[in-house]
Design a protein around this motif. Structure first.
Motif, PDB file in Angstrom:
ATOM      1  N   MET A   1       0.838  -1.203   0.000  1.00 56.99           N
ATOM      2  CA  MET A   1       0.000   0.000   0.000  1.00 56.99           C
ATOM      3  C   MET A   1       0.867   1.245   0.000  1.00 56.99           C
ATOM      4  SD  MET A   1      -3.019   1.180  -0.087  1.00 56.99           S
ATOM      5  CE  MET A   1      -3.889   2.685   0.232  1.00 56.99           C
ATOM      6  N   SER A   2       1.922   1.250   0.836  1.00 56.48           N
ATOM      7  CA  SER A   2       2.776   2.420   0.898  1.00 56.48           C
ATOM      8  C   SER A   2       3.523   2.616  -0.412  1.00 56.48           C
ATOM      9  CB  SER A   2       3.764   2.290   2.057  1.00 56.48           C
ATOM     10  OG  SER A   2       4.565   1.137   1.893  1.00 56.48           O
ATOM     11  N   ASP A   3       3.963   1.484  -1.036  1.00 55.60           N
ATOM     12  CA  ASP A   3       4.648   1.587  -2.323  1.00 55.60           C
ATOM     13  C   ASP A   3       3.724   2.189  -3.358  1.00 55.60           C
ATOM     14  OD1 ASP A   3       6.874   0.460  -1.231  1.00 55.60           O
ATOM     15  OD2 ASP A   3       6.442  -1.562  -1.919  1.00 55.60           O
ATOM     16  N   TYR A   4       2.479   1.803  -3.306  1.00 53.57           N
ATOM     17  CA  TYR A   4       1.506   2.314  -4.282  1.00 53.57           C
ATOM     18  C   TYR A   4       1.290   3.804  -4.090  1.00 53.57           C
ATOM     19  CZ  TYR A   4      -2.522   2.158  -7.382  1.00 53.57           C
ATOM     20  OH  TYR A   4      -3.376   2.351  -8.424  1.00 53.57           O
ATOM     21  N   ASP A   5       1.099   4.201  -2.853  1.00 53.46           N
ATOM     22  CA  ASP A   5       0.819   5.609  -2.572  1.00 53.46           C
ATOM     23  C   ASP A   5       1.964   6.518  -2.980  1.00 53.46           C
ATOM     24  OD1 ASP A   5      -1.653   5.051  -1.603  1.00 53.46           O
ATOM     25  OD2 ASP A   5      -0.994   4.865   0.485  1.00 53.46           O
ATOM     26  N   HIS A   6       3.214   6.000  -2.907  1.00 48.59           N
ATOM     27  CA  HIS A   6       4.369   6.849  -3.180  1.00 48.59           C
ATOM     28  C   HIS A   6       4.890   6.696  -4.606  1.00 48.59           C
ATOM     29  CE1 HIS A   6       4.381   6.834   1.258  1.00 48.59           C
ATOM     30  NE2 HIS A   6       4.906   8.042   1.114  1.00 48.59           N
ATOM     31  N   ALA A   7       4.217   5.868  -5.412  1.00 51.75           N
ATOM     32  CA  ALA A   7       4.653   5.710  -6.797  1.00 51.75           C
ATOM     33  C   ALA A   7       4.475   7.022  -7.543  1.00 51.75           C
ATOM     34  CB  ALA A   7       3.856   4.603  -7.484  1.00 51.75           C
ATOM     35  N   ARG A   8       5.475   7.410  -8.287  1.00 55.20           N
ATOM     36  CA  ARG A   8       5.412   8.660  -9.024  1.00 55.20           C
ATOM     37  C   ARG A   8       4.841   8.394 -10.405  1.00 55.20           C
ATOM     38  NH1 ARG A   8      11.067  11.497  -9.077  1.00 55.20           N
ATOM     39  NH2 ARG A   8       9.807  13.067 -10.123  1.00 55.20           N
ATOM     40  N   ASP A  71     -21.132  -3.419 -11.535  1.00 53.07           N
ATOM     41  CA  ASP A  71     -21.678  -2.240 -10.855  1.00 53.07           C
ATOM     42  C   ASP A  71     -20.815  -1.865  -9.667  1.00 53.07           C
ATOM     43  OD1 ASP A  71     -23.317  -0.175 -10.079  1.00 53.07           O
ATOM     44  OD2 ASP A  71     -24.803  -1.460  -9.105  1.00 53.07           O
ATOM     45  N   ARG A  72     -20.079  -0.754  -9.808  1.00 52.75           N
ATOM     46  CA  ARG A  72     -19.220  -0.202  -8.754  1.00 52.75           C
ATOM     47  C   ARG A  72     -18.105  -1.162  -8.321  1.00 52.75           C
ATOM     48  NH1 ARG A  72     -24.373   0.957  -6.555  1.00 52.75           N
ATOM     49  NH2 ARG A  72     -25.121   3.019  -7.150  1.00 52.75           N
ATOM     50  N   CYS A  73     -17.638  -1.998  -9.236  1.00 58.06           N
ATOM     51  CA  CYS A  73     -16.471  -2.850  -8.988  1.00 58.06           C
ATOM     52  C   CYS A  73     -15.383  -2.425  -9.971  1.00 58.06           C
ATOM     53  CB  CYS A  73     -16.809  -4.327  -9.165  1.00 58.06           C
ATOM     54  SG  CYS A  73     -17.965  -4.975  -7.945  1.00 58.06           S
ATOM     55  N   TYR A  74     -14.196  -2.135  -9.466  1.00 59.81           N
ATOM     56  CA  TYR A  74     -13.137  -1.579 -10.305  1.00 59.81           C
ATOM     57  C   TYR A  74     -11.931  -2.514 -10.383  1.00 59.81           C
ATOM     58  CZ  TYR A  74     -15.856   2.645  -9.381  1.00 59.81           C
ATOM     59  OH  TYR A  74     -16.868   3.559  -9.266  1.00 59.81           O
ATOM     60  N   LEU A  75     -11.240  -2.427 -11.526  1.00 63.79           N
ATOM     61  CA  LEU A  75     -10.004  -3.179 -11.700  1.00 63.79           C
ATOM     62  C   LEU A  75      -8.998  -2.695 -10.660  1.00 63.79           C
ATOM     63  CD1 LEU A  75      -8.658  -5.284 -13.582  1.00 63.79           C
ATOM     64  CD2 LEU A  75      -7.722  -3.353 -14.875  1.00 63.79           C
ATOM     65  N   LEU A  85     -10.416  -7.995  -9.527  1.00 61.79           N
ATOM     66  CA  LEU A  85     -11.585  -7.132  -9.419  1.00 61.79           C
ATOM     67  C   LEU A  85     -11.781  -6.761  -7.959  1.00 61.79           C
ATOM     68  CD1 LEU A  85     -13.861  -5.898 -11.143  1.00 61.79           C
ATOM     69  CD2 LEU A  85     -15.278  -7.852 -10.531  1.00 61.79           C
ATOM     70  N   GLY A  86     -11.827  -5.481  -7.698  1.00 59.71           N
ATOM     71  CA  GLY A  86     -11.997  -5.013  -6.327  1.00 59.71           C
ATOM     72  C   GLY A  86     -13.388  -5.277  -5.793  1.00 59.71           C
ATOM     73  N   ALA A  87     -13.545  -5.134  -4.499  1.00 64.03           N
ATOM     74  CA  ALA A  87     -14.843  -5.347  -3.853  1.00 64.03           C
ATOM     75  C   ALA A  87     -15.826  -4.265  -4.271  1.00 64.03           C
ATOM     76  CB  ALA A  87     -14.671  -5.341  -2.338  1.00 64.03           C
ATOM     77  N   PRO A  88     -17.130  -4.566  -4.262  1.00 60.22           N
ATOM     78  CA  PRO A  88     -18.133  -3.556  -4.640  1.00 60.22           C
ATOM     79  C   PRO A  88     -18.086  -2.348  -3.701  1.00 60.22           C
ATOM     80  CG  PRO A  88     -19.096  -5.768  -4.582  1.00 60.22           C
ATOM     81  CD  PRO A  88     -17.735  -5.873  -3.964  1.00 60.22           C
ATOM     82  N   HIS A  89     -18.337  -1.177  -4.263  1.00 58.84           N
ATOM     83  CA  HIS A  89     -18.355   0.057  -3.487  1.00 58.84           C
ATOM     84  C   HIS A  89     -19.789   0.478  -3.194  1.00 58.84           C
ATOM     85  CE1 HIS A  89     -14.046   1.414  -3.812  1.00 58.84           C
ATOM     86  NE2 HIS A  89     -14.071   0.456  -4.733  1.00 58.84           N
ATOM     87  N   ASN A  90     -19.944   1.238  -2.138  1.00 61.20           N
ATOM     88  CA  ASN A  90     -21.260   1.789  -1.819  1.00 61.20           C
ATOM     89  C   ASN A  90     -21.585   2.937  -2.761  1.00 61.20           C
ATOM     90  OD1 ASN A  90     -21.625   0.067   0.447  1.00 61.20           O
ATOM     91  ND2 ASN A  90     -20.380   1.449   1.712  1.00 61.20           N
ATOM     92  N   ALA A  91     -22.855   3.224  -2.909  1.00 62.06           N
ATOM     93  CA  ALA A  91     -23.291   4.338  -3.748  1.00 62.06           C
ATOM     94  C   ALA A  91     -22.678   5.635  -3.233  1.00 62.06           C
ATOM     95  CB  ALA A  91     -24.812   4.431  -3.755  1.00 62.06           C
ATOM     96  N   GLY A  92     -22.127   6.419  -4.127  1.00 60.27           N
ATOM     97  CA  GLY A  92     -21.507   7.687  -3.752  1.00 60.27           C
ATOM     98  C   GLY A  92     -20.020   7.603  -3.497  1.00 60.27           C
ATOM     99  N   PRO A  95     -13.452   5.033  -6.560  1.00 61.66           N
ATOM    100  CA  PRO A  95     -12.515   3.907  -6.467  1.00 61.66           C
ATOM    101  C   PRO A  95     -11.446   4.116  -5.402  1.00 61.66           C
ATOM    102  CG  PRO A  95     -12.047   5.244  -8.392  1.00 61.66           C
ATOM    103  CD  PRO A  95     -13.326   5.763  -7.835  1.00 61.66           C
ATOM    104  N   ASP A  96     -10.879   3.012  -4.928  1.00 62.83           N
ATOM    105  CA  ASP A  96      -9.772   3.066  -3.968  1.00 62.83           C
ATOM    106  C   ASP A  96      -8.479   3.431  -4.694  1.00 62.83           C
ATOM    107  OD1 ASP A  96     -11.455   2.321  -1.903  1.00 62.83           O
ATOM    108  OD2 ASP A  96     -11.071   0.172  -2.175  1.00 62.83           O
ATOM    109  N   PRO A  97      -7.421   3.821  -3.966  1.00 59.66           N
ATOM    110  CA  PRO A  97      -6.158   4.199  -4.617  1.00 59.66           C
ATOM    111  C   PRO A  97      -5.603   3.123  -5.552  1.00 59.66           C
ATOM    112  CG  PRO A  97      -6.131   4.867  -2.329  1.00 59.66           C
ATOM    113  CD  PRO A  97      -7.383   4.073  -2.514  1.00 59.66           C
TER     114      PRO A  97
END
Length: 262
Positions: A1-8, A71-75, A85-92, A95-97
């Motif tokens: 997660m930290s590697d992802y957040d700091h990727a340029r 529906d509200r599921c993202y790669l 495939l990521g977990a379904p998201h709530n309405a509103g 996507p996650d980082p």
């Protein structure tokens, strides 16, 4: 997660291209304050997805994007270079980082996608979609194909990106589009939307328009509509001459069906 957040997120790198050190650019002056911001029509679909709107053309697919299957599921990118495939998201919710990519136009038809780990999406010989490429070659290019308000992403091998229903892995194995190949590319970029300035009373044919205005301005107690029975050709001529509203008022006045009639 930290590697992802700091990727340029760097500029598009083509294979065979020499890397050059980038120079710091001077900040451009913000000229947005000198002009009025355009009015924006509410996009209910975008609201349901946290402000991320659906790309309608290949030209819309640039910058920060997400790829939605179902529906509200993202790669979702994983740190091993694979995608699921990521977990379904709530309405509103958006996507996650790990579900956010950067799209780079190759030409007017094709794009390349870079994950937050700084790697480009590629179609492998076995049909797996991986994110381990440092630069863009033919196998890292994807063509958005639009048909009947649906979209699919076509790889260089002629296979469409999809989600394997058995293990939720991202693959490209089929040359025909089925339910698993249909996806949406969403963007959260600021966009200018043309405002629909036509009053709701004037939507539909002229017969419906007259009914709408009678409903809006009726003054009678019994609430029954009284529609002028004269030919609507009169309204067509009035619309062509720019006197539609005056003619509508005159027709309502003759029926004593308008609160503003004399």
């Amino acid at each position: 997660m930290s590697d992802y957040d700091h990727a340029r997120i760097k500029k598009l790198v083509l294979k065979g291209e020499k890397h050059k050190k980038s120079k710091k650019r001077k900040k451009e002056k913000d000229e947005a304050g000198s002009s009025k911001k355009p009015k924006v029509v509410v996009d209910e679909d975008a609201v349901e997805h946290g402000g991320w709107w659906t790309a309608k053309t290949a030209g819309d697919i640039t910058g920060t994007v997400s790829i939605e299957f179902g529906d509200r599921c993202y790669l979702k990118a994983m740190d091993n270079g694979l995608f699921t495939l990521g977990a379904p998201h709530n309405a509103g919710d958006g996507p996650d980082p790990e579900e956010i990519f950067t799209a780079f136009p190759i030409n007017d038809r094709k794009v390349a996608f870079k994950s937050g780990y700084g790697k480009y999406l590629k179609i492998e010989k076995d049909g797996m979609v991986t994110g381990r490429s440092e630069a863009v070659g033919s196998m890292e290019q994807w063509e958005p194909v639009f048909e009947e308000r649906r979209m699919a992403l076509l790889s260089e091998t002629g296979h469409f990106m999809s989600i394997d229903p058995e293990d939720d892995a991202c693959v490209a194995l089929r040359k025909k589009v089925g339910q698993h190949e249909i996806c949406k590319v969403r963007s959260n970029a600021t966009r200018d939307v043309v405002v629909d300035t036509e009053p709701k009373e004037e939507k539909g044919d002229l017969g419906e328009v007259e009914k709408n205005y009678v409903k809006k301005f009726q003054k009678f107690q019994d609430k029954k509509m009284r529609i002028n029975q004269n030919d609507v050709k009169e309204l067509k001529d009035a619309k062509a001459q720019g006197s539609l509203h005056e003619t509508l008022l005159d027709r309502r006045s003759k029926m004593k069906a308008d609160r503003y009639c004399k």
